[in-house]
Design a protein around this motif. Structure first.
Motif, short mmCIF file in Angstrom:
data_model
loop_
_atom_site.label_atom_id
_atom_site.label_comp_id
_atom_site.label_asym_id
_atom_site.label_seq_id
_atom_site.Cartn_x
_atom_site.Cartn_y
_atom_site.Cartn_z
N UNK A 113 11.51 7.07 40.59
CA UNK A 113 10.87 8.10 41.41
C UNK A 113 9.41 7.73 41.68
N UNK A 142 19.77 6.84 42.47
CA UNK A 142 19.28 8.19 42.20
C UNK A 142 18.08 8.11 41.28
N UNK A 143 16.97 8.69 41.71
CA UNK A 143 15.77 8.75 40.87
C UNK A 143 15.36 10.21 40.78
N UNK A 144 14.69 10.58 39.70
CA UNK A 144 14.34 11.99 39.56
C UNK A 144 13.45 12.25 38.36
N UNK A 152 16.72 17.04 36.93
CA UNK A 152 16.78 16.18 38.12
C UNK A 152 16.58 16.94 39.42
N UNK A 155 13.44 14.63 43.08
CA UNK A 155 13.78 13.21 43.07
C UNK A 155 13.97 12.64 44.46
N UNK A 156 14.52 11.44 44.48
CA UNK A 156 14.74 10.77 45.76
C UNK A 156 15.90 9.79 45.61
N UNK A 157 16.55 9.48 46.72
CA UNK A 157 17.48 8.36 46.74
C UNK A 157 16.65 7.12 47.05
N UNK B 116 11.55 15.94 51.12
CA UNK B 116 12.01 14.60 50.74
C UNK B 116 12.45 14.55 49.28
N UNK B 117 11.92 15.42 48.46
CA UNK B 117 12.12 15.29 47.01
C UNK B 117 12.85 16.46 46.36
N UNK B 118 12.97 17.60 47.04
CA UNK B 118 13.69 18.71 46.43
C UNK B 118 15.17 18.36 46.39
N UNK B 119 15.73 18.32 45.22
CA UNK B 119 17.13 17.94 45.04
C UNK B 119 17.46 16.63 45.75
N UNK B 120 16.50 15.72 45.74
CA UNK B 120 16.61 14.39 46.37
C UNK B 120 16.76 14.44 47.88
N UNK B 121 16.26 15.53 48.49
CA UNK B 121 16.22 15.53 49.94
C UNK B 121 17.01 16.64 50.60
#
Lengths: 359, 359
Positions: A113, A142-144, A152, A155-157, B116-121
């Motif tokens: 992340x 998957x990052x978080x 989690x 985060x971001x892909x 972009x980052x909430x629940x990975x997008x």
């Protein structure tokens, strides 16, 4: 050494699996735009592998900024992430500086992340040193970090450039963590490959005895299964959700007891046992198959039940799960060993019967 | 209404530019996976447009969770971002909930990073209400928050699903902010289109008088220029850096005086004046062209010089700029009005001569 390539077009990357790879920095060098890395690890892994790994990098002319994090899921937080940003900025790390994660899932997730968000993205490299990280969290981007209201949630892909999994690092892994990693390996057999599940039934003792070839096969096959699912659905719009088998229950358990009390793999093991039971309640899975799953989990030294929490509490925790859609909980259930399905139509009474076993 | 489409393959999106668009939610509805949005704005914009916009959404059956942030660049911080996460989690927002930013650059940047980052997008929609946001920050997918050690140091590239720019919102914009937005418009002419720069020389008073058609043309042409650059280089590996003309100096000025003392556009205007001077020092640009640029900036009511900071201090601040590579500063310089180039070979003496004007 075996190589599995995660085929994601211009974001494709190799996963190298073998023994003694930690000192083979040739695997990493081609992926560095500049000979400069921020090496992120934690206080447990540092005394074991940092000097060796850092030395190998420096011998190849790579400048290393190191960041040693405290150990534990509870440090997968904004505060810890900020110590990474601070170190990167204090060392004037630029967009060409690669972030290398040396450690388990927490180190990998938070470092990933950081890589996804530092200056809007820098190259990322995973060197997982736990079984869980090697078979699960290092694959798929998957990052978080955690949020007080959910695991989690932030985060971001973000895909790594390369993953280097050295089986020798598993020799120093605490027994309990080895077992926790096994939960995700078993999950891979359950959702996609009955023959791999059968292989695990035969070889579980060899894995627990840390025979290198058994570990390498289990890791490689897990990478193949998880990699194929990720490639077909990178952003978890459909099939990738199957990888969350056992996780809807598992996350609720982790949430209830506080991150780190239960290891992730332990919560997932119990979650899988509950998901098998729910699959039986829904008439999808035979009782004998559910028993077969529980038996392997127990042989792997994993828990299959949870005590000390009210069923209603678990249900409430599940409703904030990321897998919820339109306010409805989607469960990943088994139709047989080796085949999972997403179901949005779980009846409250079936769920009640499964949760009645929680006490 | 005019439409410019940012052509980024499966992440392409339309920018709608016109008057009275705020109540035309038909432009937004097709982009919502669920009829649920988190509407993020600030305490300045809320009393002006929130009720009207929210009402239009609700009338179309959209459920709205609203988050009103404090106003100002200094709130583009982790702490403010966390209030957004908290609100989203408290309202059980899921991955199908879209985040809509109603406001200027700060609201857009922080909301975009939250998306972009909430629940990975989650899906993101921009409704920019300042000139700066309409011509710059809402286009191209740059999202970020500031770090105590640098502006926009934490962020992500994350494209919106749609951008709706209503010229009528500019009628309530403070004079100083209108002028600050003009700095980026002038920049677009400088780096890519001399005829647009000439059009601005002719029409600057009409824009300052907020004539709707002049504003709409300036915004549309800016979207075209910035959009074309973004499409050719989404992740700022090459040409997109041209958009940072004036920003290396500008960020240093903003950093020195604290976010918000200088408006971003004001710092960029002064940065462009310095970059023009440096272009002259480097023998790339004629003195008369540099004077022509400064003249338009002054007519637009923008500053072209900075006082109260030592040249050495500005130089040090520039060295942490994201545009640094291999430890070398890359400057965006003009070779003529309408054409910018990246130069990594700026001599210390040329930079000294330019910075000698700072006092």
């Amino acid at each position: 050494m075996q190589t599995y390539t995660v085929a994601l077009g211009d974001r494709s990357y190799p996963i190298y699996i073998g023994t003694g790879l930690l000192s083979n920095v040739e695997l990493i060098l081609p992926h560095l735009p500049q000979k400069r890395v921020a090496l992120i690890t934690n206080e447990i892994v540092a005394p074991l592998y940092l000097e060796k790994f850092r030395g190998a990098l420096e011998q190849a002319g790579v400048k290393v900024v190191q960041v040693v994090l405290p150990d534990g899921e509870k440090y997968k937080s904004w505060a810890t992430l900020n110590t990474i940003y601070d170190a990167l900025l204090a060392s004037h790390c630029e967009r060409g500086t690669s972030i290398v994660a040396l450690g388990g899932g927490v180190v990998g997730d938070i470092s990933g992340f950081a890589a996804a968000t530092y200056q809007r993205g820098v190259p990322f490299i995973q060197v997982p040193t736990t079984l869980l990280a090697q078979v699960d969290s290092s694959i798929g981007g998957k990052t978080a970090i955690n949020h007080p209201l959910g695991k989690n949630m932030i985060g971001a892909f973000y895909q790594p450039r390369v993953v280097v999994s050295d089986m020798q690092t598993l020799l120093s892994l605490p027994e309990r963590e080895l077992k926790a990693g096994l939960a995700e390996i078993i999950k891979h057999g359950l959702i996609r490959d009955e023959s791999f599940f059968s292989w695990l039934e035969v070889n579980i003792e060899r894995i627990l005895a840390r025979e290198m070839d058994a570990l390498a096969h289990a890791v490689f096959r897990s990478c193949e299964i998880k990699g194929a699912v990720v490639v077909s659905d990178e952003r978890e719009l459909g099939e990738r959700a199957l990888l969350n088998f056992g996780h809807t229950f598992g996350h609720a358990i982790e949430n209830e007891f506080g991150y780190g009390t239960w290891l992730h793999g332990e919560a997932v093991a119990t979650g899988m046992a509950l998901a098998c039971d729910l699959s039986v309640q829904m008439g999808m899975l035979g009782k004998s198959d559910s028993d077969r799953v529980c038996k392997l989990l127990v042989r792997a030294g994993l828990p299959i039940e949870v005590k000390g929490v009210a069923p209603e509490r678990l249900r409430a925790l599940m409703s904030v799960d990321k897998k919820a859609r339109d306010g409805k909980l989607h469960f990943i259930l088994l139709e047989r060993i080796g085949s999972a399905r997403i179901r949005a139509d779980v009846s409250p009474s079936a769920l009640d019967r499964t949760l009645a076993q929680v006490f």
